[in-house]
Write a protein that holds these residues in place. Structure first.
Motif, mmCIF file in Angstrom:
data_model
loop_
_atom_site.group_PDB
_atom_site.id
_atom_site.type_symbol
_atom_site.label_atom_id
_atom_site.label_comp_id
_atom_site.label_asym_id
_atom_site.label_seq_id
_atom_site.Cartn_x
_atom_site.Cartn_y
_atom_site.Cartn_z
ATOM 1 N N PHE A 46 0.517 -8.949 5.700
ATOM 2 C CA PHE A 46 1.076 -8.448 4.373
ATOM 3 C C PHE A 46 0.510 -9.747 3.482
ATOM 4 O O PHE A 46 0.092 -10.702 4.193
ATOM 5 N N GLN A 47 0.626 -9.384 2.163
ATOM 6 C CA GLN A 47 0.197 -10.541 1.147
ATOM 7 C C GLN A 47 1.300 -10.495 -0.122
ATOM 8 O O GLN A 47 2.127 -9.546 0.040
ATOM 9 N N ASN A 48 1.057 -11.353 -0.995
ATOM 10 C CA ASN A 48 2.173 -11.350 -1.813
ATOM 11 C C ASN A 48 1.781 -10.192 -2.636
ATOM 12 O O ASN A 48 0.883 -9.616 -3.100
ATOM 13 N N ASN A 49 3.211 -9.721 -3.243
ATOM 14 C CA ASN A 49 3.230 -8.405 -3.839
ATOM 15 C C ASN A 49 3.399 -7.251 -3.139
ATOM 16 O O ASN A 49 3.442 -6.149 -3.668
ATOM 17 N N ASP A 50 3.132 -7.288 -1.804
ATOM 18 C CA ASP A 50 3.265 -6.105 -0.891
ATOM 19 C C ASP A 50 4.846 -5.762 -0.835
ATOM 20 O O ASP A 50 5.851 -6.602 -0.873
ATOM 21 N N LEU A 51 5.059 -4.535 -0.516
ATOM 22 C CA LEU A 51 6.536 -4.132 -0.389
ATOM 23 C C LEU A 51 6.617 -3.855 1.138
ATOM 24 O O LEU A 51 5.704 -3.090 1.805
ATOM 25 N N GLY A 52 7.601 -4.511 1.873
ATOM 26 C CA GLY A 52 7.752 -4.202 3.315
ATOM 27 C C GLY A 52 9.095 -3.376 3.541
ATOM 28 O O GLY A 52 10.283 -3.923 2.915
ATOM 29 N N ILE A 53 9.065 -2.263 4.277
ATOM 30 C CA ILE A 53 10.148 -1.716 4.512
ATOM 31 C C ILE A 53 10.308 -1.441 5.818
ATOM 32 O O ILE A 53 9.731 -0.983 6.703
ATOM 33 N N ALA A 54 11.621 -1.958 6.436
ATOM 34 C CA ALA A 54 11.930 -1.552 7.838
ATOM 35 C C ALA A 54 11.895 -0.255 8.421
ATOM 36 O O ALA A 54 12.256 0.699 7.652
ATOM 37 N N LYS A 55 11.300 0.084 9.423
ATOM 38 C CA LYS A 55 11.178 1.466 9.975
ATOM 39 C C LYS A 55 12.141 1.833 11.153
ATOM 40 O O LYS A 55 12.180 3.037 11.637
ATOM 41 N N HIS A 83 6.837 -1.073 7.597
ATOM 42 C CA HIS A 83 5.625 -0.383 6.913
ATOM 43 C C HIS A 83 5.322 -1.164 5.911
ATOM 44 O O HIS A 83 6.300 -1.534 4.966
ATOM 45 N N ILE A 84 4.058 -1.620 5.453
ATOM 46 C CA ILE A 84 3.666 -2.009 4.180
ATOM 47 C C ILE A 84 3.108 -1.239 3.346
ATOM 48 O O ILE A 84 2.377 -0.487 3.525
ATOM 49 N N PHE A 85 3.665 -1.543 2.032
ATOM 50 C CA PHE A 85 2.837 -0.619 0.819
ATOM 51 C C PHE A 85 2.132 -1.700 0.039
ATOM 52 O O PHE A 85 2.975 -2.547 -0.568
ATOM 53 N N ARG A 86 0.914 -1.637 -0.360
ATOM 54 C CA ARG A 86 0.132 -2.372 -0.958
ATOM 55 C C ARG A 86 -0.135 -1.633 -2.365
ATOM 56 O O ARG A 86 -0.791 -0.727 -2.187
ATOM 57 N N PRO A 87 0.258 -2.011 -3.491
ATOM 58 C CA PRO A 87 -0.185 -1.211 -4.758
ATOM 59 C C PRO A 87 -1.539 -1.562 -5.151
ATOM 60 O O PRO A 87 -1.952 -2.605 -4.880
#
Length: 398
Positions: A46-55, A83-87
């Protein structure tokens, strides 16, 4: 979803195990420093501004999710149970998605689509990626996030300070009582007998009150007097008395006594079911004490206890530091109780004296009040007690 980082192996980055991510509605995570070469394999990137959601359960249900900020050299890696969400364009979209990921609907949808063995169940990437959301314009998102942040600050402040919440509850109770005694808590009913007629009936039933009662017919100086209400003094609505202390040197006044004798320290701002000290029938006969019946309302007149109140659940006498009222027909003792509670600070200000200030019975009985009709008194009591019960339930959970 779940992108990979491509950076130099000797770069120092952040490392985030699952335990470092706060659960609930927090948006916080701490991290250690590691060389990229040591964590680039076998961990989530991940990197700055990524959203991490426990799965994985129970972390998913516990709302372990975070926007990564202030990572060393902008990058990091950590637990594989994210799970990582990157805008793609606007980082603010990730923050909007964070709050969606903490909603009950999102959590329930994930739980309904768990896969894997019990104890190791997970939410798949596609379940999260395919979750439909309402996406407002960017400007609207900014307003939403600003409002959420402000509300969370309030909630966090309350959650972190139980004393502050308790103080809010006490202030709310005071406000409820203030509204009650000013005719603002419940609606007036024009068909009910007005309080002025109630006072006239009291005068007829209790001739001694005629010379004491303040004129209830002229309320012109009260421009906003609630309909059906009238002005009077406390002495108009009940029979008031103060007690006495039987001579302590006379053992016959105390030994084997069966009559409850209340001191102001026994007052508890509630119902009084037990009074430890007793006096005898002889003391009742020979001393200036009155046996007050059950349901009498009491108020302390001396020292640090001034304004403390109670309602007798048992017959009792009192000492001279306590003033007692037996309310007349049509005056409800719980209404008087809440009225005195609402006026406590004002009554305390009327106290005089040095080391042990006191407020006299005369000052109490001459205290002016606004009196509602009998039926409205009942409605006021019911609403006050309903609201107080809700607040007490909150207090009990602190």
């Amino acid at each position: 979803m779940n992108p990979k980082n491509t950076i130099e192996e000797d770069v120092e980055v952040s490392f985030v195990p699952m335990a470092y991510i706060k659960d609930g509605y927090a948006n916080e995570a701490k991290f250690d420093r590691r060389q990229w070469r040591d964590i680039k394999l076998g961990f989530t990137h991940f990197q700055n501004n990524d959203l991490g959601i426990a799965k994985i359960t129970p972390c998913f249900e516990n709302r372990k999710s975070v926007i990564f900020k202030n990572l060393y050299n902008n990058y990091g890696a950590g637990t594989t149970e994210l799970h990582i969400f990157r805008p793609i364009v606007f980082p603010i979209i990730a923050e909007y998605a964070l709050y969606i990921s903490k909603t009950e609907n999102f959590i329930s949808n994930g739980i309904a689509n768990f896969s894997g063995a019990v104890g190791q169940q997970r939410v798949g990437k596609d379940i999260i990626g395919d979750y439909l959301i309402a996406l407002p314009p960017l400007e609207e998102i900014c307003k939403i996030l600003s409002s959420i942040s402000k509300l969370f600050l309030i909630v966090d402040g309350i959650g972190n300070d139980k004393d502050q919440l308790y103080s809010y509850i006490q202030k709310t109770k005071s406000k409820i009582l203030d509204l009650a005694i000013r005719g603002k808590l419940v609606p007036q009913n024009p068909n009910e007998e007005p309080a002025s007629m109630l006072l006239e009936r009291i005068k007829a039933e209790h001739p001694e009150s005629k010379k004491k009662a303040k004129n209830a017919g002229d309320n012109s100086h009260y421009q906003n007097l609630p309909q059906g209400w009238t002005e009077c003094t406390l002495e108009s609505i009940g029979s008031w008395s103060s007690g006495a202390t039987p001579n302590r040197s006379n053992k016959m006044y105390y030994e084997n006594g069966t009559i409850s004798w209340l001191k102001t320290g026994d007052l508890n701002d509630s119902y009084i079911d037990y009074i430890p000290e007793k006096i005898t029938d002889l003391a009742l006969k020979e001393c200036s004490v009155r046996l007050n019946p059950k349901d009498s309302v009491l108020i302390a007149m001396y020292g640090a206890t001034i304004g403390k109140i109670g309602i007798l659940n048992i017959p009792a006498t009192t000492n001279q530091a306590c003033c007692t009222c037996i309310t007349y027909s049509g005056i409800y003792n719980k209404f008087l109780f809440y009225l005195l509670m609402a006026k406590k600070k004002i009554l305390q200000m009327k106290a005089e004296g040095g080391a042990q200030p006191n407020i006299s019975k005369e000052k109490i009985t001459s205290f002016p009040i606004l009196l509602p009709p009998s039926q409205e008194q009942i409605r006021i009591i019911q609403v006050v007690e309903s609201l107080f019960q809700r607040l007490d339930n909150i207090t009990a959970e602190l």
